[in-house]
Design a protein around this motif. Structure first.
Motif, PDB file in Angstrom:
ATOM      1  N   SER A   1      32.215  55.902  48.803  1.00 58.03           N
ATOM      2  CA  SER A   1      31.042  55.473  49.573  1.00 58.03           C
ATOM      3  C   SER A   1      31.191  54.027  50.024  1.00 58.03           C
ATOM      4  N   LEU A   2      32.312  53.722  50.602  1.00 56.34           N
ATOM      5  CA  LEU A   2      32.596  52.338  50.988  1.00 56.34           C
ATOM      6  C   LEU A   2      31.629  51.851  52.051  1.00 56.34           C
ATOM      7  N   LYS A   3      31.320  50.568  51.969  1.00 58.72           N
ATOM      8  CA  LYS A   3      30.398  49.912  52.890  1.00 58.72           C
ATOM      9  C   LYS A   3      31.114  48.760  53.587  1.00 58.72           C
ATOM     10  N   PRO A   4      30.642  48.354  54.752  1.00 55.98           N
ATOM     11  CA  PRO A   4      31.262  47.207  55.433  1.00 55.98           C
ATOM     12  C   PRO A   4      31.312  45.960  54.551  1.00 55.98           C
ATOM     13  N   GLU A   5      30.335  45.778  53.700  1.00 55.18           N
ATOM     14  CA  GLU A   5      30.325  44.598  52.828  1.00 55.18           C
ATOM     15  C   GLU A   5      31.362  44.667  51.711  1.00 55.18           C
ATOM     16  N   ASP A   6      32.055  45.789  51.587  1.00 52.02           N
ATOM     17  CA  ASP A   6      33.169  45.881  50.643  1.00 52.02           C
ATOM     18  C   ASP A   6      34.456  45.316  51.238  1.00 52.02           C
ATOM     19  N   THR A   7      34.433  44.963  52.495  1.00 52.46           N
ATOM     20  CA  THR A   7      35.614  44.411  53.158  1.00 52.46           C
ATOM     21  C   THR A   7      36.037  43.113  52.481  1.00 52.46           C
ATOM     22  N   ALA A   8      37.296  43.076  52.046  1.00 49.34           N
ATOM     23  CA  ALA A   8      37.818  41.912  51.323  1.00 49.34           C
ATOM     24  C   ALA A   8      39.283  42.158  50.982  1.00 49.34           C
ATOM     25  N   VAL A   9      39.930  41.108  50.510  1.00 51.55           N
ATOM     26  CA  VAL A   9      41.228  41.266  49.862  1.00 51.55           C
ATOM     27  C   VAL A   9      40.953  41.522  48.385  1.00 51.55           C
ATOM     28  N   TYR A  10      41.535  42.577  47.865  1.00 42.74           N
ATOM     29  CA  TYR A  10      41.327  42.973  46.476  1.00 42.74           C
ATOM     30  C   TYR A  10      42.537  42.549  45.643  1.00 42.74           C
ATOM     31  N   TYR A  11      42.235  41.896  44.535  1.00 41.98           N
ATOM     32  CA  TYR A  11      43.276  41.386  43.646  1.00 41.98           C
ATOM     33  C   TYR A  11      43.151  42.035  42.273  1.00 41.98           C
ATOM     34  N   CYS A  12      44.291  42.406  41.702  1.00 43.70           N
ATOM     35  CA  CYS A  12      44.285  42.856  40.312  1.00 43.70           C
ATOM     36  C   CYS A  12      44.748  41.702  39.429  1.00 43.70           C
ATOM     37  N   SER A  13      44.347  41.764  38.180  1.00 37.12           N
ATOM     38  CA  SER A  13      44.630  40.668  37.266  1.00 37.12           C
ATOM     39  C   SER A  13      44.786  41.187  35.850  1.00 37.12           C
ATOM     40  N   VAL A  14      45.431  40.370  35.038  1.00 44.44           N
ATOM     41  CA  VAL A  14      45.704  40.715  33.648  1.00 44.44           C
ATOM     42  C   VAL A  14      45.217  39.591  32.751  1.00 44.44           C
ATOM     43  N   GLY A  15      44.572  39.947  31.656  1.00 43.86           N
ATOM     44  CA  GLY A  15      44.129  38.949  30.694  1.00 43.86           C
ATOM     45  C   GLY A  15      44.089  39.509  29.295  1.00 43.86           C
TER      46      GLY A  15
ATOM     47  N   THR B   1      36.779  40.850  30.509  1.00 45.76           N
ATOM     48  CA  THR B   1      35.766  39.873  30.864  1.00 45.76           C
ATOM     49  C   THR B   1      35.515  39.944  32.353  1.00 45.76           C
ATOM     50  N   THR B   2      34.365  39.425  32.772  1.00 43.01           N
ATOM     51  CA  THR B   2      34.063  39.347  34.202  1.00 43.01           C
ATOM     52  C   THR B   2      34.451  37.993  34.784  1.00 43.01           C
ATOM     53  N   THR B   3      34.947  37.103  33.950  1.00 43.17           N
ATOM     54  CA  THR B   3      35.235  35.720  34.350  1.00 43.17           C
ATOM     55  C   THR B   3      36.670  35.587  34.825  1.00 43.17           C
ATOM     56  N   LYS B   4      36.837  35.237  36.089  1.00 39.46           N
ATOM     57  CA  LYS B   4      38.191  35.226  36.657  1.00 39.46           C
ATOM     58  C   LYS B   4      39.082  34.169  36.006  1.00 39.46           C
ATOM     59  N   GLU B   5      38.496  33.086  35.512  1.00 37.37           N
ATOM     60  CA  GLU B   5      39.310  32.028  34.900  1.00 37.37           C
ATOM     61  C   GLU B   5      39.984  32.480  33.613  1.00 37.37           C
ATOM     62  N   ARG B   6      39.561  33.578  33.060  1.00 34.03           N
ATOM     63  CA  ARG B   6      40.133  34.076  31.809  1.00 34.03           C
ATOM     64  C   ARG B   6      41.238  35.093  32.038  1.00 34.03           C
ATOM     65  N   TYR B   7      41.581  35.333  33.290  1.00 32.77           N
ATOM     66  CA  TYR B   7      42.719  36.203  33.597  1.00 32.77           C
ATOM     67  C   TYR B   7      43.929  35.314  33.889  1.00 32.77           C
ATOM     68  N   ASN B   8      45.057  35.678  33.310  1.00 29.77           N
ATOM     69  CA  ASN B   8      46.219  34.810  33.358  1.00 29.77           C
ATOM     70  C   ASN B   8      47.162  35.102  34.515  1.00 29.77           C
ATOM     71  N   TYR B   9      47.204  36.351  34.935  1.00 31.97           N
ATOM     72  CA  TYR B   9      48.157  36.747  35.954  1.00 31.97           C
ATOM     73  C   TYR B   9      47.434  37.495  37.067  1.00 31.97           C
ATOM     74  N   TRP B  10      47.946  37.300  38.293  1.00 37.34           N
ATOM     75  CA  TRP B  10      47.293  37.878  39.464  1.00 37.34           C
ATOM     76  C   TRP B  10      48.326  38.538  40.366  1.00 37.34           C
ATOM     77  N   GLY B  11      47.915  39.636  40.986  1.00 41.54           N
ATOM     78  CA  GLY B  11      48.728  40.259  42.018  1.00 41.54           C
ATOM     79  C   GLY B  11      48.519  39.567  43.345  1.00 41.54           C
ATOM     80  N   GLN B  12      49.217  40.038  44.364  1.00 44.17           N
ATOM     81  CA  GLN B  12      49.216  39.368  45.665  1.00 44.17           C
ATOM     82  C   GLN B  12      48.023  39.772  46.522  1.00 44.17           C
ATOM     83  N   GLY B  13      47.323  40.816  46.152  1.00 45.54           N
ATOM     84  CA  GLY B  13      46.158  41.245  46.923  1.00 45.54           C
ATOM     85  C   GLY B  13      46.478  42.332  47.924  1.00 45.54           C
ATOM     86  N   THR B  14      45.506  43.175  48.167  1.00 49.07           N
ATOM     87  CA  THR B  14      45.620  44.215  49.183  1.00 49.07           C
ATOM     88  C   THR B  14      44.319  44.241  49.982  1.00 49.07           C
ATOM     89  N   LEU B  15      44.446  44.300  51.300  1.00 49.63           N
ATOM     90  CA  LEU B  15      43.285  44.166  52.176  1.00 49.63           C
ATOM     91  C   LEU B  15      42.595  45.510  52.373  1.00 49.63           C
TER      92      LEU B  15
END
Length: 121
Positions: free
Chosen positions: A84-98, A102-116
């Motif tokens: 049920s995607l919406k226009p407001e879901d438009t973004a670059v999506y990044y995966c991360s490992v920690g 947690t919901t806090t991005k600063e607590r994730y140590n590694y990041w992927g390159q993103g997918t649009l």
């Protein structure tokens, strides 16, 4: 840890997409995984997270009920099923490992390159 995100694309409102994030370099199963997204001119925001066992998941209010995070530790891969995607879901999506879920991005140590992901109305 190296993370490779894939599965983004251009879809219409109401469509579905499944993002994948393949991890390598360490024992994937010991880590929590998160998905974040960043729209143009905006901050990188939390989307979903999953514990290392897969037994605990968190979602942002904006995607709860539409997105599902899952993981396959045997394949070192985490998924984000987006329905049920919406226009407001438009973004670059990044995966991360920690170390902990947690919901806090600063607590994730590694990041992927993103997918649009682009959702047209």
């Amino acid at each position: 840890v190296q993370l490779q995100a894939s599965g983004g694309g251009l879809v219409q409102a109401g469509d579905s997409l499944r993002l994948s994030c393949a991890a390598s370099g360490r024992t994937f199963s010991n880590y929590a995984m998160g998905w974040f997204r960043q729209a143009p001119t905006k901050e990188r925001d939390f989307v979903a997270a999953i514990s290392w066992t897969g037994g605990t998941t968190y979602y942002s209010d904006s995607v709860k009920g539409r997105f599902t995070i899952s993981r396959d530790n045997a394949k070192n891969t985490v998924y984000l099923q987006m329905n049920s995607l919406k226009p407001e879901d438009t973004a670059v999506y990044y995966c991360s490992v920690g170390p902990l879920i947690t919901t806090t991005k600063e607590r994730y140590n590694y990041w992927g390159q993103g997918t649009l992901v682009t959702v047209s109305s």
